[in-house]
Design an enzyme around this catalytic site. Sequence first.
Site, PDB file in Angstrom:
ATOM      1  CD  GLU A 157      82.212  17.184 -13.094  1.00 39.54           C
ATOM      2  OE1 GLU A 157      82.223  15.998 -12.745  1.00 39.54           O
ATOM      3  OE2 GLU A 157      81.217  17.920 -12.983  1.00 39.54           O
ATOM      4  CE1 TYR A 181      80.893  18.690 -17.055  1.00 39.31           C
ATOM      5  CE2 TYR A 181      79.392  18.180 -18.847  1.00 39.31           C
ATOM      6  CZ  TYR A 181      79.658  18.822 -17.646  1.00 39.31           C
ATOM      7  OH  TYR A 181      78.709  19.604 -17.070  1.00 39.31           O
ATOM      8  CG  ASP A 238      90.164  40.614  -6.631  1.00 35.33           C
ATOM      9  OD1 ASP A 238      90.676  40.437  -7.755  1.00 35.33           O
ATOM     10  OD2 ASP A 238      88.926  40.717  -6.462  1.00 35.33           O
ATOM     11  CE  LYS A 252      88.062  42.961 -14.631  1.00 31.44           C
ATOM     12  NZ  LYS A 252      87.698  43.144 -13.203  1.00 31.44           N
ATOM     13  CB  THR A 259      89.629  39.100 -14.395  1.00 32.75           C
ATOM     14  OG1 THR A 259      90.379  40.315 -14.400  1.00 32.75           O
ATOM     15  CG2 THR A 259      88.478  39.224 -13.421  1.00 32.75           C
ATOM     16  NE  ARG A 290      83.697  38.892 -20.671  1.00 35.21           N
ATOM     17  CZ  ARG A 290      84.045  40.011 -20.031  1.00 35.21           C
ATOM     18  NH1 ARG A 290      83.958  40.093 -18.714  1.00 35.21           N
ATOM     19  NH2 ARG A 290      84.476  41.067 -20.693  1.00 35.21           N
TER      20      ARG A 290
HETATM   21  C1  LIG Z   1      86.631  42.619 -12.452  1.00 34.69           C
HETATM   22  C2  LIG Z   1      86.849  42.262 -11.038  1.00 34.69           C
HETATM   23  C3  LIG Z   1      86.321  41.087 -10.464  1.00 34.69           C
HETATM   24  C4  LIG Z   1      85.252  40.249 -11.134  1.00 34.69           C
HETATM   25  O1  LIG Z   1      85.546  39.646 -12.293  1.00 34.69           O
HETATM   26  P1  LIG Z   1      84.380  38.952 -13.150  1.00 34.69           P
HETATM   27  O2  LIG Z   1      85.160  38.187 -14.159  1.00 34.69           O
HETATM   28  O3  LIG Z   1      83.549  40.046 -13.711  1.00 34.69           O
HETATM   29  O4  LIG Z   1      83.607  38.065 -12.244  1.00 34.69           O
HETATM   30  C5  LIG Z   1      86.678  40.755  -9.176  1.00 34.69           C
HETATM   31  N1  LIG Z   1      87.488  41.547  -8.470  1.00 34.69           N
HETATM   32  C6  LIG Z   1      87.986  42.697  -8.958  1.00 34.69           C
HETATM   33  C7  LIG Z   1      88.869  43.532  -8.112  1.00 34.69           C
HETATM   34  C8  LIG Z   1      87.669  43.097 -10.256  1.00 34.69           C
HETATM   35  O5  LIG Z   1      88.142  44.247 -10.714  1.00 34.69           O
END
Ligand SMILES: *Cc1c(COP(=O)(O)O)cnc(C)c1O
Length: 421
Positions: free
Chosen positions: A62, A60, A206, A235, A232, A241
């Site tokens: 935090e 933990y 994003d 990818k 993320t 993850r």
């Molecule tokens: C994959 C993705 C997310 C979400 O990611 P998670 O880890 O599945 O919550 C958010 N925004 C975009 C543009 C994505 O491609």
Amino acid sequence: MSETFFGSDFAQLQSTDPEIANVLLDELTRLRTGIQLIASENFTSPAVLTALGSTLSNKYAEGYPGKRYYGGCEVVDVAETIGIERAKSLFGADHANLQPHSGASANIAVFGAFLQPGDTYLAMSLPHGGHLTHGAGVSYSGKWFNPVHYGVAEGTENIDYDQLRDLAREHKPKMIIAGGSAIPRLIDFKAIREIADEVGAIMHVDAAHFIGLVAGKAIPSPVPYADVVSFTTHKVLRGPRSGMIVCKQEHAAAIDKAVFPMMQGGPMMHVIAAKAVALKECATPEYQKYVKDVIVNSQALTAGLAAEGMRPVTGGTDTHLALLDLQGIDVSGKEAEQRASDSGIVLNKNSIPYDPKPAAVTSGVRVGTPSLTTQGMGVPEMAKIASMIGRAVKTDNPSVHAQIKAEVLDLTAQFPAYPRS
Ligand SMILES: *Cc1c(COP(=O)(O)O)cnc(C)c1O
């Protein structure tokens, strides 16, 4: 059955919990015997998996390094501090927060840092390539805020910057979000910065899908332009993850408070350590070559699919992914996904801009090359895979699918995912 890949502790799991041990083995077999074209997936290194499977999961912690609400954090502090420094250096960012549990969690923290419930923001519409967390009605981002959506122009199928500017002037959004999950082309961050400045909006990129290409220096970075970049880490980036946020120094405190304690509790220290491992891998010449190959492969695969009658949306791709319009071969995205799957090829149906079919059926598929490229496949293999996909999706004849499945086994045997040591 023994499996050296998982290390010595795997034998213990096999004896105490054979059901779950078998799931781990079956999934490894699935990865090794199929063609993985899901654009948002990749194969992490054994080093990343080792950090994920460590006792750091127990801790933990935090708070942030040096300012925790629990004792005994001096060891995990080292991992998080190293990870933050690696992120700042890799992306040339003022500030980095490694604690978001996922891309969606990173995004809700950005909302928490800059918006109040009911506030208006601009984002790319989901059917044109955006993301659920950019204002879909089923998401907090659509339920608790007021999203206004821009899209792509019908002719070019690229982001309509004129529409974006007009909507920004009309609605005076507090924030403009750029990025999405089915955008094959580069985004003009400078143009969006200018629009954000004109209307006094926060610019949020994003970068979940393409941040790996930025990390490997294959495409331009949004970091110099954006107030905040969320992404993320699993990818193209090829880490665990999870999620991450980098931002300008002036927003550092707001972002940190929004991640914890506003939106999350204890950080996952094993995942943070794994993110640090991935960030170190991303800074290598090998990774830079990898992401260039990902794009070359993506373009080769897209050209091959076009030759099969599957029309690339926008005419092609600049990135790791492509969106294919199947209307010319009279197959739905849903049918294509199933027929490819029957042939050992994993891809996903995806709406195309101005799609006449509903989201559960779609007229398109999305393909991406991060996983195949990690396996070591190149342009000649992309040509073979394009031909296999073309043959698979155009028929519902099971014997054709079985024949392609045998070809997939041949190919994956030459380029194994997670090779046996
Ligand atoms: C994959 C993705 C997310 C979400 O990611 P998670 O880890 O599945 O919550 C958010 N925004 C975009 C543009 C994505 O491609």
